[in-house]
Design an enzyme around this catalytic site. Sequence first.
Site, PDB file in Angstrom:
ATOM      1  N   ASN A 116      -4.640  -6.630  -1.756  1.00 38.70           N
ATOM      2  CA  ASN A 116      -3.762  -7.721  -2.196  1.00 38.70           C
ATOM      3  C   ASN A 116      -2.709  -8.032  -1.330  1.00 38.70           C
ATOM      4  O   ASN A 116      -1.953  -7.314  -1.107  1.00 38.70           O
ATOM      5  CB  ASN A 116      -2.823  -7.224  -3.518  1.00 38.70           C
ATOM      6  N   GLU A 147      -8.050  -4.051  -5.052  1.00 33.31           N
ATOM      7  CA  GLU A 147      -7.017  -3.177  -5.159  1.00 33.31           C
ATOM      8  C   GLU A 147      -6.086  -3.688  -6.455  1.00 33.31           C
ATOM      9  O   GLU A 147      -6.066  -4.658  -6.816  1.00 33.31           O
ATOM     10  CB  GLU A 147      -6.030  -3.362  -3.985  1.00 33.31           C
ATOM     11  N   LYS A 207      -4.480   5.690  -1.461  1.00 30.93           N
ATOM     12  CA  LYS A 207      -4.104   4.969  -0.439  1.00 30.93           C
ATOM     13  C   LYS A 207      -3.160   5.720   0.371  1.00 30.93           C
ATOM     14  O   LYS A 207      -2.139   6.383   0.003  1.00 30.93           O
ATOM     15  CB  LYS A 207      -3.254   3.759  -0.762  1.00 30.93           C
ATOM     16  N   CYS A 248      -6.451  -2.064   1.107  1.00 30.74           N
ATOM     17  CA  CYS A 248      -5.686  -2.804   1.881  1.00 30.74           C
ATOM     18  C   CYS A 248      -5.015  -2.598   3.141  1.00 30.74           C
ATOM     19  O   CYS A 248      -5.530  -3.010   4.002  1.00 30.74           O
ATOM     20  CB  CYS A 248      -4.453  -3.129   0.636  1.00 30.74           C
ATOM     21  N   ASN A 253      -1.679   4.739  -5.344  1.00 35.82           N
ATOM     22  CA  ASN A 253      -2.464   3.485  -5.370  1.00 35.82           C
ATOM     23  C   ASN A 253      -3.900   3.984  -5.213  1.00 35.82           C
ATOM     24  O   ASN A 253      -4.151   4.321  -3.922  1.00 35.82           O
ATOM     25  CB  ASN A 253      -1.978   2.706  -4.142  1.00 35.82           C
ATOM     26  N   GLU A 298       5.820  -0.648  -2.184  1.00 37.82           N
ATOM     27  CA  GLU A 298       4.511   0.613  -2.280  1.00 37.82           C
ATOM     28  C   GLU A 298       5.201   1.789  -1.960  1.00 37.82           C
ATOM     29  O   GLU A 298       4.888   2.892  -2.533  1.00 37.82           O
ATOM     30  CB  GLU A 298       3.483   0.153  -1.654  1.00 37.82           C
TER      31      GLU A 298
END
Length: 314
Positions: free
Chosen positions: A198, A47, A128, A173, A111, A147
Amino acid sequence: MSRHLKIAAAQLGPLHRSDTRAAAVKRLVALLREANAGGAKFVVFPELAFTTFFPRWWMEDQSEVDARYFERRMPSPETQPLFDEAKKLGIGFYIGYGELDEEQGRIRRFNSAILVTPEGNIAGKYRKVHLPGHADHKPHAAFQHLEKKYFEVGNLGFRTFRFMDTITGMLICNDRRWPEAFRVLGLQGAEIVTLGFNTPTENLHYPEPPALRVHHHLIMAQSMAFQNAIWLVETAKCGAEDGFRMFGHSVIVAPTGEIAAKTVSEDDEVIVHNADLGLGENLRKTMFNLAAHRRPEHYKLIVERIGVEVTPSN
Ligand code: ING
């Protein structure tokens, strides 16, 4: 005749804020070459593989954030060398990055991750969906996990793609904590799911033993691979980025739920496994024959209700 595909997880060690995209690409190219030396034809990168995990930082200058941590084009002149090397080696790959997209004059930030064919074409994109963390500044916290500030929730859904003679799906993730994501891909025929991550070693909210976070990561990967009869490749960016540690434990998990390969460092490291794509077929025909055994008429709450509402039947 059994179908095999030699897959690699190309784990990346720390990328500090001072590391340029060019430095990241140089390391990614070296990992690609190492995977190629191991005979891999499909490489899974982490990622946000071109930059440090920037959501750990509260930043208010959006133009600086956009310039340093988002890609307006993929590939771009700075990331093109990775695409060139992969095409030269005849390798397909998955890679995660911060995507800045301008649609009808509106800037959108995701993301994201893409599948790139050995011919250098982008076969599919994922944005994501499950964004962890928070959007507000927590000045007293050891680090941020922003995020929900820097990215929008992905708007492409969970899709599978024809890729290198397989049906491959992508996640990123935090998605690995939500079984619904895997099941939606499984219902579309996914044989392989790739997921870059991550994951901080420390918990932002309470003093959780670091070993427990790795334990959770490993049980989730094994259970999701088994319960959907898929090959699951989860690749870390890890190590201490500007002192903030993230764990490695990149894994290639078989449809049986067994870990076929796992990294042992928190640095640049390649693991390879010659995946037998037929290994999940018996499971998909029997124990996890979704058509034969699932009862969606009893699952309605999963879609209709977001959070917990205590509604006992007695
Ligand atoms: N990282 C972490 C992950 O889901 C996290 C964030 C860790 C959330 C632990 C909750 C608990 O693995 C990313 N990038 O999603």
